[in-house]
Design a protein around this motif. Sequence first.
Motif, PDB file in Angstrom:
ATOM      1  N   LYS A 121       0.793  -1.229   0.000  1.00  0.00           N
ATOM      2  CA  LYS A 121       0.000   0.000   0.000  1.00  0.00           C
ATOM      3  C   LYS A 121       0.828   1.284   0.000  1.00  0.00           C
ATOM      4  CE  LYS A 121      -4.213  -1.854   1.993  1.00  0.00           C
ATOM      5  NZ  LYS A 121      -4.959  -2.077   3.241  1.00  0.00           N
ATOM      6  N   ARG A 122       2.067   1.166   0.409  1.00  0.00           N
ATOM      7  CA  ARG A 122       2.855   2.383   0.531  1.00  0.00           C
ATOM      8  C   ARG A 122       4.261   2.220  -0.025  1.00  0.00           C
ATOM      9  NH1 ARG A 122       2.463   5.125   6.487  1.00  0.00           N
ATOM     10  NH2 ARG A 122       0.650   6.460   6.121  1.00  0.00           N
ATOM     11  N   VAL A 178       6.488   9.762   1.444  1.00  0.00           N
ATOM     12  CA  VAL A 178       5.600   8.614   1.561  1.00  0.00           C
ATOM     13  C   VAL A 178       4.543   8.721   0.458  1.00  0.00           C
ATOM     14  CG1 VAL A 178       4.125   7.279   3.112  1.00  0.00           C
ATOM     15  CG2 VAL A 178       5.916   8.773   4.054  1.00  0.00           C
ATOM     16  N   ILE A 179       4.381   7.649  -0.309  1.00  0.00           N
ATOM     17  CA  ILE A 179       3.380   7.652  -1.381  1.00  0.00           C
ATOM     18  C   ILE A 179       2.329   6.590  -1.081  1.00  0.00           C
ATOM     19  CG2 ILE A 179       2.993   7.449  -3.882  1.00  0.00           C
ATOM     20  CD1 ILE A 179       6.093   7.849  -4.155  1.00  0.00           C
ATOM     21  N   ASP A 180       1.062   6.993  -1.131  1.00  0.00           N
ATOM     22  CA  ASP A 180      -0.044   6.061  -0.981  1.00  0.00           C
ATOM     23  C   ASP A 180      -0.271   5.434  -2.354  1.00  0.00           C
ATOM     24  OD1 ASP A 180      -2.533   4.891  -0.984  1.00  0.00           O
ATOM     25  OD2 ASP A 180      -3.360   6.331   0.471  1.00  0.00           O
ATOM     26  N   LYS A 234      -1.070   9.016  -4.401  1.00  0.00           N
ATOM     27  CA  LYS A 234      -0.934  10.392  -3.891  1.00  0.00           C
ATOM     28  C   LYS A 234       0.141  10.473  -2.817  1.00  0.00           C
ATOM     29  CE  LYS A 234      -4.701  12.934  -5.351  1.00  0.00           C
ATOM     30  NZ  LYS A 234      -5.872  12.138  -5.750  1.00  0.00           N
ATOM     31  N   LEU A 235       0.675  11.671  -2.689  1.00  0.00           N
ATOM     32  CA  LEU A 235       1.641  11.939  -1.634  1.00  0.00           C
ATOM     33  C   LEU A 235       0.954  11.790  -0.279  1.00  0.00           C
ATOM     34  CD1 LEU A 235       4.586  13.390  -1.369  1.00  0.00           C
ATOM     35  CD2 LEU A 235       3.210  15.362  -0.716  1.00  0.00           C
ATOM     36  N   ALA A 236       1.550  10.955   0.609  1.00  0.00           N
ATOM     37  CA  ALA A 236       0.905  10.725   1.899  1.00  0.00           C
ATOM     38  C   ALA A 236       1.669  11.376   3.043  1.00  0.00           C
ATOM     39  CB  ALA A 236       0.766   9.236   2.153  1.00  0.00           C
ATOM     40  N   SER A 258       5.569   4.326  11.314  1.00  0.00           N
ATOM     41  CA  SER A 258       4.829   4.454  10.053  1.00  0.00           C
ATOM     42  C   SER A 258       3.422   5.011  10.254  1.00  0.00           C
ATOM     43  CB  SER A 258       4.777   3.111   9.322  1.00  0.00           C
ATOM     44  OG  SER A 258       3.983   2.201  10.047  1.00  0.00           O
ATOM     45  N   ASP A 259       2.907   5.010  11.484  1.00  0.00           N
ATOM     46  CA  ASP A 259       1.595   5.623  11.733  1.00  0.00           C
ATOM     47  C   ASP A 259       1.705   7.141  11.858  1.00  0.00           C
ATOM     48  OD1 ASP A 259       0.045   3.382  11.656  1.00  0.00           O
ATOM     49  OD2 ASP A 259       0.426   2.878  13.768  1.00  0.00           O
ATOM     50  N   SER A 260       2.583   7.565  12.757  1.00  0.00           N
ATOM     51  CA  SER A 260       2.689   9.004  13.009  1.00  0.00           C
ATOM     52  C   SER A 260       3.610   9.685  11.999  1.00  0.00           C
ATOM     53  CB  SER A 260       3.209   9.232  14.422  1.00  0.00           C
ATOM     54  OG  SER A 260       4.533   8.748  14.525  1.00  0.00           O
TER      55      SER A 260
END
Lengths: 404, 321
Positions: free
Chosen positions: B106-107, B120-122, B127-129, B165-167
């Motif tokens: 996913k990333r 970080v790319i979604d 899209k840029l995450a 990776s969450d925050s």
Amino acid sequence: MKTGNWDINVGRFFPIVLCLWTAILCLSAGRPLEAATLVPIDVEIIFLSQKVDLPPALSNIDSVPDDAGLMGARIAIGDNNTTGRFLKHKYSLIEETLAADANVAEAFARLASEGGKVFILDLPASSLDIVRNHAKAGQSLLFNTRATDDRFRSKDCHDFLLHTIPSRAMRTDSLAQYLITKRWKDWLLIVGSRPEDELFAQAIRKSAKKFGADIIKEKKWTGEHDARRTAQTEVPLFTQGIDYDVLMVADEIGDFGDYLMYRTWTPRLVAGTQGLVAKAWGRPIEQWGAAQLQERFLKESNRWMLSRDYAAWAAVRTIGEAVTRTKSGSTEEIRKFIASDKFQLAAFKGRKLSFRTWNGQLRMPVAVMSARSVVAQPPLKGYLHQRTELDTLGLDKPESSCGK
Amino acid sequence: MIKTTFSAFLFLLTFTAAATAQTAYVTNEKDDTLSVIDLTKMEVITTIEVGQRPRGVYLSPDNKTLYLCASDDDTIQEIDVETLKVRHELPSGANPETFAISADGKRIYTSNESDNVVTVIDLENRKLAGQIDVGVEPEGMAVSPDGKIVINTSETTNMAHWIDSDSLEIFDNSLVDQRPRHAEFDSEGKQLWVSAEIGGTVSVFDVKNRQEIAKIPFAIKGIHKDRVQPVGIRLSKNGRYAFIALGPANHIAVVDAKTFEVTKYILVGRRVWHMAFTPDQKKLLTTNGVSGDVTVIDVDDLKAVKSIKVGRFPWGVAIRP
């Protein structure tokens, strides 16, 4: 004259830690995992530069930028702070540029009395002498980032003077290694009329002897005519009737050297201060990640990085590396670490760099370059040394009375 | 263009004929191309044009999509492995060097070497995450198998940055030797291996407490220690070996992943940087920049068995079953 082994502790040291908060303040709560306790350190570095009055050089296509050296220091401060952010280390640069006729001793004394401990000295040789004679052993850590004079590495030493700019000997040794490898052994040496030209010529003579080249003939260029207009008629005659492989030129300010090329009586190469040169840094260097540094520098400065910039960058990065590894801001700790075999600096030259313990010179490969390409990067294969082949360039321990 | 289409057509023919063949994809940094190697035939079956200065290259977990950094085009290209056509160009930020894909596909986390950030790319909406400030000249990227920890190494800061990776925040930094180039988690996510190119060492960290548990030095007879410059790292799934690419030393070090001892050096091509296992882990491919080829190593015998000529300055390699 002070001589002494800078890797032996002979003096008192003062910490350059300006603030030490309690560790608790440094940690932000609430994150899933917490960083180890970090002690904030502030490191203040003084960049002391001086303008020099130069006579007009005949070749005036490249003027020396006003911020030569300074931009290298600024970029390294940025690099150090990006790293320091993660460790609560903060670096700041105090910039001072003296006029050509300024009282250097007074300026240095003032900066030292204001608490200055770590100095980047972007100074001409005569001013470096003044600082060297006024700096008290153990009180400061000095980095020479401009003066290439071999005497600072052989006899006019100081306990805490480090050099991140390669000496003339390192540069001419580098050229000699390449020319000898190519078997271009017979040299015609043409020397300009300024004192620095004679110093460069001395380094060429020494390198010739060290690596086995022959200086077939030596001639003085007196510069009575404007070579831009008359080179075509003067240079062929000046070089006529001599059988040599390479014309070695000693012309540090770039007065006439560029006009020797393509005008010699026989088709011969020009090397030394013009033509094929050996320098700490230059535009064609791009290997080993250097393209990244070049790009960053160009973006910040709108010009190409010079050897003086590189030397200042390396000095500030050396301090940063020492603070990062020792987690200390004390001059003594920094100096000890730099002198130890633990110190290593990645500086875009394809191998780690370290300082010579006997004279404080940063050992480094010195690229042999033409205007648009790196021709070789000595030390070259086959030049061996019992310590490290980097020590085949410049003054080796027995040739230096520093540290004795 | 015609040449590319024709090559792609030829490739399709070849591919259909040997549908089970393992395929390797090699980025050629100075040719702006991708070499496609049939590993049954052990030869390049086609070379396609990609973006400028292609470097890091990885497959999606489902092996249907190939991603590569086109550094000088400031993008990561998404390539359909069936058609070998660029499907999309992802918002990677400027000058992406290499990247890591999360195990769920996913990333993408990529290093922007001139801006000191990780982007970080979604991948679901392309899209840029997010972006994370890291050290100077970020390069190596890794994601833990559970996707919770992202690692970036910064070459001039000399650190491995531990990112939640969450925050998307850095929660720890580990100093390593000079110029860290690559980071790799073991298959269980218990250890993190980081190479230091100029330092000449590989550091191994315990992921739980982020303490260094080993620092591996290398020494090859007849090669000056300063020329032994570790870059790429691959760990075998069974936990037996670590393979370390030693750059201008032109060797791969075989490390016992349990004792951290170097057991063997395998001679490969010149300036070896990165590697990839075949999915069955029986072969290991290395990219040799200066000699412009790929060396195939037999993992059981620990021997180089074949060298395959590719383009100029091969950088990365990915292998599809």
